[in-house]
Design a protein around this motif. Structure first.
Motif, short mmCIF file in Angstrom:
data_model
loop_
_atom_site.label_atom_id
_atom_site.label_comp_id
_atom_site.label_asym_id
_atom_site.label_seq_id
_atom_site.Cartn_x
_atom_site.Cartn_y
_atom_site.Cartn_z
N ILE A 171 9.92 11.01 -3.88
CA ILE A 171 8.54 10.61 -3.29
C ILE A 171 7.85 11.77 -2.87
CG2 ILE A 171 7.31 9.21 -1.29
CD1 ILE A 171 9.47 7.05 -1.35
N ASP A 172 8.48 12.79 -2.27
CA ASP A 172 7.94 13.88 -1.85
C ASP A 172 7.29 14.83 -2.89
OD1 ASP A 172 8.35 13.00 0.94
OD2 ASP A 172 10.10 14.32 1.15
N ALA A 173 7.99 14.86 -3.78
CA ALA A 173 7.75 15.58 -5.02
C ALA A 173 6.38 14.86 -6.12
CB ALA A 173 8.87 15.83 -6.15
N GLY A 174 6.08 13.55 -5.54
CA GLY A 174 5.22 12.87 -6.40
C GLY A 174 5.72 12.45 -7.78
N GLN A 203 8.50 3.55 3.47
CA GLN A 203 7.83 4.12 2.24
C GLN A 203 7.86 3.13 1.30
OE1 GLN A 203 9.51 8.15 2.34
NE2 GLN A 203 7.57 9.16 2.93
N ILE A 204 9.16 2.63 1.04
CA ILE A 204 9.60 1.66 -0.12
C ILE A 204 8.48 0.34 -0.15
CG2 ILE A 204 10.89 -0.04 -0.92
CD1 ILE A 204 13.31 2.13 -0.53
N VAL A 205 8.43 0.04 1.26
CA VAL A 205 7.58 -1.14 1.31
C VAL A 205 6.16 -1.06 1.29
CG1 VAL A 205 6.94 -2.80 3.29
CG2 VAL A 205 9.26 -2.29 3.05
N GLN A 206 5.67 0.21 1.82
CA GLN A 206 4.24 0.53 1.62
C GLN A 206 3.93 0.87 0.28
OE1 GLN A 206 3.78 3.73 4.62
NE2 GLN A 206 3.31 2.39 6.29
N MET A 207 4.68 1.33 -0.56
CA MET A 207 4.70 1.51 -2.05
C MET A 207 4.30 0.31 -2.71
SD MET A 207 7.30 4.22 -2.92
CE MET A 207 7.10 4.37 -4.68
N VAL A 252 0.49 -3.90 -7.66
CA VAL A 252 1.38 -3.10 -6.93
C VAL A 252 1.37 -1.63 -7.58
CG1 VAL A 252 3.80 -3.13 -6.69
CG2 VAL A 252 2.80 -5.21 -6.88
N LEU A 253 1.38 -1.61 -9.00
CA LEU A 253 1.36 -0.21 -9.33
C LEU A 253 0.16 0.50 -8.88
CD1 LEU A 253 2.38 -0.89 -12.89
CD2 LEU A 253 3.82 0.14 -11.18
N SER A 254 -1.05 0.11 -8.77
CA SER A 254 -2.23 0.40 -8.36
C SER A 254 -2.07 0.96 -6.93
CB SER A 254 -3.56 -0.27 -8.49
OG SER A 254 -3.46 -1.40 -7.75
N ARG A 255 -1.70 0.23 -5.99
CA ARG A 255 -1.30 0.30 -4.65
C ARG A 255 -0.20 1.68 -4.66
NH1 ARG A 255 -2.33 -3.12 -0.46
NH2 ARG A 255 -3.57 -4.95 -1.03
N ALA A 256 0.67 1.66 -5.27
CA ALA A 256 1.70 2.82 -5.28
C ALA A 256 1.11 4.11 -5.72
CB ALA A 256 2.97 2.42 -6.32
N ALA A 257 0.46 4.03 -6.87
CA ALA A 257 -0.45 5.34 -7.17
C ALA A 257 -1.23 5.73 -6.13
CB ALA A 257 -1.18 4.66 -8.54
N ALA A 258 -2.29 4.99 -5.63
CA ALA A 258 -2.99 5.29 -4.36
C ALA A 258 -2.08 5.96 -3.08
CB ALA A 258 -3.93 4.08 -4.12
#
Length: 326
Positions: A159-162, A284-288, A317-323
Motif C-alpha cells: 500500500i505504501d509503495a502504491g 486501510q483495507i476497508v477504506q480501499m 470499488v476500483l475507482s474508490r481504491a484508485a482515488a
C-alpha cells in the motif's frame, strides 16, 4: 528605435518555443505559449505603430524577462519535486520488495511448522498427553500469529509503495466468516459465535483482504480483551451496506486507549506485546473498499470493532481504491 521592438518580438517567439518544449503539463505549456505569443504581437505592434517609443519597448522587454524568469523558477521547482517523488517512490518500491522477500521467507517455513503442529493437534500421528497437547496449541497459535504479522507487513508495504491492486469477486461474507471462526476455534480455548441473520450477504470485494480484516479484528479481541469468554462475529445488512462487527465481553477500554488504536506500532496495551499494525491495515483495507472502521467500547462492558462494506459495483470499488491510493 523600432529595431528594439522587433528584437523583443523575436525574443518572445523564442520564449514561446522554449516553453513549448519544456517537460511541463500540456495546460501549463499552452498558457505559457499563449502568453509569449501575445507579447510577440505587442512587440510587433509597437514596432509598426508610429507612436512606438523606446519606453514602451523597454516596458515590454521587462515584462518578457520577468515572465521568463518566473517561468524558469516554476519549472525548476516542478522538476525538483518530480525528481524527489520519483526517488521516494523508488525507495518505497525497494522497501516493498525487501519486505515481500522477507515475508515469503518467513511464511514458507512457518507454514510447514503450522501444518505439522495442526496434524499433531488433530492427533493424526497418535494420542497426546494433556501437556503435549498444550504445547502443540502454543506452537500452532504462535505460528498463526507470526504468519498474520508477515501478511500485515507485506500488505502495508504494498500500500505504501502504491503497488497494491484489488482482486474483486462476489464474496459470500457468511461463508468467509465461518471459515475464519473455524480456524480460530482450533487455536484458542474460548467461545466464538457467528451471528448472520437472513440471506447470506454478498459484496464485491477482495476476499483475501476481507478475510485478513476479519482475522485482525478477532486477533485484536483475543489478545487485548482480558477475561473474555465469548467473541461474536456479527454480519448485518443495513440499507445499502453490510456491517461486520467483532464483539467481546471483556473489560473494554477508555477514551485514551481508543485514540491509540489506529496508530502504527501502538498496541493499546502499554508494556505488553503487539505492534498495533493489524488495526491500521484493517482500516486501510476497508477504506480501499469504500467503507470505514468504528469502535464502540465501554470500560467494564466489552468492546465492539465494526467495519462497513458498501454494496456497490466492482467498477465503483476500483475507482474508490484508485482515488485512495493517489
Amino acid at each position: 528605435m523600432k529595431w528594439l521592438c522587433y528584437c523583443s518580438a523575436a525574443g518572445a517567439i523564442l520564449g514561446l518555443f522554449a516553453v513549448w518544449r519544456m517537460p511541463l503539463p500540456l495546460i501549463v505549456r499552452s498558457i505559457g505559449a499563449a502568453f509569449f505569443l501575445v507579447l510577440a504581437g505587442l512587440f510587433i505592434f509597437c514596432g509598426l505603430a508610429p507612436s512606438g517609443t523606446v519606453l514602451a519597448a523597454l516596458i515590454f522587454d521587462t515584462l518578457a524577462i520577468g515572465a521568463m524568469a518566473a517561468l524558469f523558477v516554476v519549472v525548476r521547482f516542478w522538476l525538483s519535486d518530480r525528481a524527489e517523488i520519483a526517488r521516494l517512490r523508488n525507495i518505497a518500491q525497494r522497501n516493498a520488495d525487501q519486505i515481500s522477500v522477507v515475508s515469503h521467507e518467513i511464511r514458507t517455513p512457518l507454514a510447514l511448522i503450522r501444518g505439522a503442529s495442526d496434524l499433531l493437534a488433530e492427533r493424526s500421528p497418535g494420542p497426546l498427553t494433556d501437556s503435549q497437547a498444550r504445547f502443540v496449541r502454543t506452537i500452532s497459535g504462535n505460528c498463526h500469529a507470526v504468519i498474520a504479522l508477515a501478511e500485515d507487513l507485506l500488505t502495508q508495504a504494498r500500500i505504501d509503495a502504491g503497488m497494491f491492486e484489488l482482486h474483486l469477486h462476489r464474496v459470500n461474507l457468511r461463508t468467509l466468516a465461518a471459515e475464519v471462526l473455524a480456524e480460530h476455534r482450533q487455536l484458542h480455548d474460548m467461545q466464538f459465535a457467528l451471528d448472520c441473520p437472513g440471506a447470506p450477504p454478498r459484496v464485491w470485494a477482495d476476499g483475501a483482504l476481507i478475510r485478513q480484516a476479519m482475522t485482525n479484528l478477532i486477533n485484536n479481541a483475543v489478545a487485548h480483551a482480558t477475561n473474555t469468554k465469548l467473541i461474536t462475529l456479527r454480519i448485518v445488512n443495513a440499507d445499502d451496506q453490510v456491517l461486520v462487527s467483532v464483539s467481546d465481553d471483556g473489560e473494554g477500554m477508555d477514551e485514551a486507549r481508543r485514540r491509540e488504536l489506529f496508530k502504527r506500532f501502538s498496541s493499546g496495551r502499554p508494556l505488553q506485546d503487539g505492534t498495533g499494525l493489524g488495526l491500521v491495515i484493517t482500516r486501510q483495507i476497508v477504506q480501499m473498499h469504500g467503507g470505514d472502521v468504528f469502535v464502540d467500547s465501554t470500560p467494564g462492558r466489552g468492546t465492539t470493532m465494526l467495519f462497513s462494506l458498501p454494496e456497490q459495483s466492482p467498477e465503483r470499488v476500483l475507482s474508490r481504491a484508485a482515488a485512495g491510493a493517489s
